[in-house]
Design a protein around this motif. Structure first.
Motif, PDB file in Angstrom:
ATOM      1  N   GLY A  83       9.240  13.053   7.081  1.00 54.06           N
ATOM      2  CA  GLY A  83       8.517  14.241   6.650  1.00 54.06           C
ATOM      3  C   GLY A  83       7.894  14.093   5.279  1.00 54.06           C
ATOM      4  O   GLY A  83       7.437  15.069   4.681  1.00 54.06           O
ATOM      5  N   ALA A  84       7.870  12.876   4.746  1.00 54.74           N
ATOM      6  CA  ALA A  84       7.244  12.602   3.451  1.00 54.74           C
ATOM      7  C   ALA A  84       5.802  12.146   3.678  1.00 54.74           C
ATOM      8  O   ALA A  84       5.369  11.961   4.819  1.00 54.74           O
ATOM      9  CB  ALA A  84       8.036  11.521   2.711  1.00 54.74           C
ATOM     10  N   HIS A  85       5.080  11.974   2.591  1.00 52.51           N
ATOM     11  CA  HIS A  85       3.700  11.499   2.639  1.00 52.51           C
ATOM     12  C   HIS A  85       3.703   9.999   2.372  1.00 52.51           C
ATOM     13  O   HIS A  85       4.222   9.554   1.350  1.00 52.51           O
ATOM     14  CB  HIS A  85       2.833  12.192   1.581  1.00 52.51           C
ATOM     15  N   GLY A  86       3.116   9.228   3.273  1.00 51.39           N
ATOM     16  CA  GLY A  86       3.047   7.785   3.096  1.00 51.39           C
ATOM     17  C   GLY A  86       1.663   7.336   2.687  1.00 51.39           C
ATOM     18  O   GLY A  86       0.660   7.849   3.191  1.00 51.39           O
ATOM     19  N   HIS A  87       1.606   6.385   1.767  1.00 54.43           N
ATOM     20  CA  HIS A  87       0.344   5.858   1.255  1.00 54.43           C
ATOM     21  C   HIS A  87       0.453   4.337   1.153  1.00 54.43           C
ATOM     22  O   HIS A  87       1.520   3.813   0.860  1.00 54.43           O
ATOM     23  CB  HIS A  87       0.031   6.411  -0.138  1.00 54.43           C
ATOM     24  N   ARG A  88      -0.672   3.650   1.349  1.00 56.65           N
ATOM     25  CA  ARG A  88      -0.685   2.193   1.198  1.00 56.65           C
ATOM     26  C   ARG A  88      -1.798   1.805   0.237  1.00 56.65           C
ATOM     27  O   ARG A  88      -2.943   2.224   0.392  1.00 56.65           O
ATOM     28  CB  ARG A  88      -0.900   1.501   2.542  1.00 56.65           C
ATOM     29  N   VAL A  89      -1.464   1.006  -0.751  1.00 54.33           N
ATOM     30  CA  VAL A  89      -2.422   0.556  -1.761  1.00 54.33           C
ATOM     31  C   VAL A  89      -3.344  -0.503  -1.168  1.00 54.33           C
ATOM     32  O   VAL A  89      -2.889  -1.412  -0.470  1.00 54.33           O
ATOM     33  CB  VAL A  89      -1.674  -0.030  -2.977  1.00 54.33           C
ATOM     34  N   THR A  90      -4.634  -0.381  -1.474  1.00 55.53           N
ATOM     35  CA  THR A  90      -5.611  -1.362  -1.001  1.00 55.53           C
ATOM     36  C   THR A  90      -6.263  -2.139  -2.141  1.00 55.53           C
ATOM     37  O   THR A  90      -6.926  -3.133  -1.895  1.00 55.53           O
ATOM     38  CB  THR A  90      -6.708  -0.672  -0.164  1.00 55.53           C
ATOM     39  N   SER A  91      -6.072  -1.687  -3.390  1.00 56.62           N
ATOM     40  CA  SER A  91      -6.627  -2.387  -4.553  1.00 56.62           C
ATOM     41  C   SER A  91      -5.949  -1.847  -5.808  1.00 56.62           C
ATOM     42  O   SER A  91      -5.271  -0.816  -5.766  1.00 56.62           O
ATOM     43  CB  SER A  91      -8.140  -2.164  -4.661  1.00 56.62           C
ATOM     44  N   ALA A  92      -6.146  -2.532  -6.925  1.00 52.63           N
ATOM     45  CA  ALA A  92      -5.572  -2.065  -8.189  1.00 52.63           C
ATOM     46  C   ALA A  92      -6.106  -0.676  -8.553  1.00 52.63           C
ATOM     47  O   ALA A  92      -5.357   0.197  -8.990  1.00 52.63           O
ATOM     48  CB  ALA A  92      -5.861  -3.059  -9.306  1.00 52.63           C
ATOM     49  N   ALA A  93      -7.400  -0.456  -8.363  1.00 51.72           N
ATOM     50  CA  ALA A  93      -7.998   0.852  -8.657  1.00 51.72           C
ATOM     51  C   ALA A  93      -7.412   1.920  -7.739  1.00 51.72           C
ATOM     52  O   ALA A  93      -7.171   3.052  -8.162  1.00 51.72           O
ATOM     53  CB  ALA A  93      -9.511   0.796  -8.514  1.00 51.72           C
ATOM     54  N   HIS A  94      -7.172   1.545  -6.488  1.00 50.34           N
ATOM     55  CA  HIS A  94      -6.603   2.491  -5.539  1.00 50.34           C
ATOM     56  C   HIS A  94      -5.186   2.889  -5.955  1.00 50.34           C
ATOM     57  O   HIS A  94      -4.790   4.048  -5.794  1.00 50.34           O
ATOM     58  CB  HIS A  94      -6.608   1.880  -4.131  1.00 50.34           C
ATOM     59  N   LEU A  95      -4.417   1.951  -6.504  1.00 51.80           N
ATOM     60  CA  LEU A  95      -3.064   2.285  -6.985  1.00 51.80           C
ATOM     61  C   LEU A  95      -3.144   3.364  -8.057  1.00 51.80           C
ATOM     62  O   LEU A  95      -2.388   4.332  -8.024  1.00 51.80           O
ATOM     63  CB  LEU A  95      -2.358   1.047  -7.532  1.00 51.80           C
ATOM     64  N   GLN A  96      -4.047   3.204  -8.993  1.00 51.83           N
ATOM     65  CA  GLN A  96      -4.204   4.199 -10.055  1.00 51.83           C
ATOM     66  C   GLN A  96      -4.542   5.574  -9.463  1.00 51.83           C
ATOM     67  O   GLN A  96      -3.981   6.586  -9.871  1.00 51.83           O
ATOM     68  CB  GLN A  96      -5.280   3.753 -11.037  1.00 51.83           C
ATOM     69  N   GLU A  97      -5.435   5.600  -8.482  1.00 52.39           N
ATOM     70  CA  GLU A  97      -5.802   6.862  -7.825  1.00 52.39           C
ATOM     71  C   GLU A  97      -4.602   7.477  -7.098  1.00 52.39           C
ATOM     72  O   GLU A  97      -4.383   8.690  -7.178  1.00 52.39           O
ATOM     73  CB  GLU A  97      -6.921   6.619  -6.812  1.00 52.39           C
ATOM     74  N   LEU A  98      -3.859   6.637  -6.383  1.00 52.43           N
ATOM     75  CA  LEU A  98      -2.700   7.145  -5.641  1.00 52.43           C
ATOM     76  C   LEU A  98      -1.635   7.708  -6.569  1.00 52.43           C
ATOM     77  O   LEU A  98      -1.041   8.747  -6.272  1.00 52.43           O
ATOM     78  CB  LEU A  98      -2.091   6.040  -4.771  1.00 52.43           C
TER      79      LEU A  98
END
Length: 115
Positions: free
Chosen positions: A63-78
């Motif tokens: 029931g949590a939110h899952g996210h996967r990083v696709t780039s260094a910039a994306h990590l910062q956004e996430l």
């Protein structure tokens, strides 16, 4: 990822209690720290790499939110998104420690011997 899998069931607790938190998994498909230490001591790499579940789906199963990083910039956004969005979030961040291993276990020893 190895350390997370030892206690990953606590995702259920966090969701049940309605916590606002982010779990960041540095995913190298192994017990990376143990591999580094054993390599540094001259031991062979044995039994420390493995396949992981799909951490995004794993988080969603609780029931949590899952996210996967696709780039260094994306990590910062996430990280900004999970900080600003209520609930339990899990971020799966693939990492490659091969360069770190070379620096920590080979280059530093070589430089130390030369001094």
């Amino acid at each position: 990822d190895g350390g997370f899998m030892m206690n990953s069931q606590e995702m259920e607790t966090a969701v049940r209690l309605g916590l606002n938190m982010t779990v960041l998994i540095l995913n190298d498909n192994s017990y990376g720290m143990i591999r580094w230490k054993q390599a540094n001591m001259g031991f062979k790499d044995w039994g420390l790499t493995y396949g992981n579940p799909d951490f995004v789906k794993y988080a969603e199963a609780y029931g949590a939110h899952g996210h996967r990083v696709t780039s260094a910039a994306h990590l910062q956004e996430l990280l900004a998104h999970t900080r600003d969005t209520p609930g339990v979030h899990l971020i799966d961040c693939p990492v490659d420690y091969s360069e770190n291993d070379k620096i920590l276990n080979i280059d530093i020893k070589k430089i130390s011997k030369e001094m």
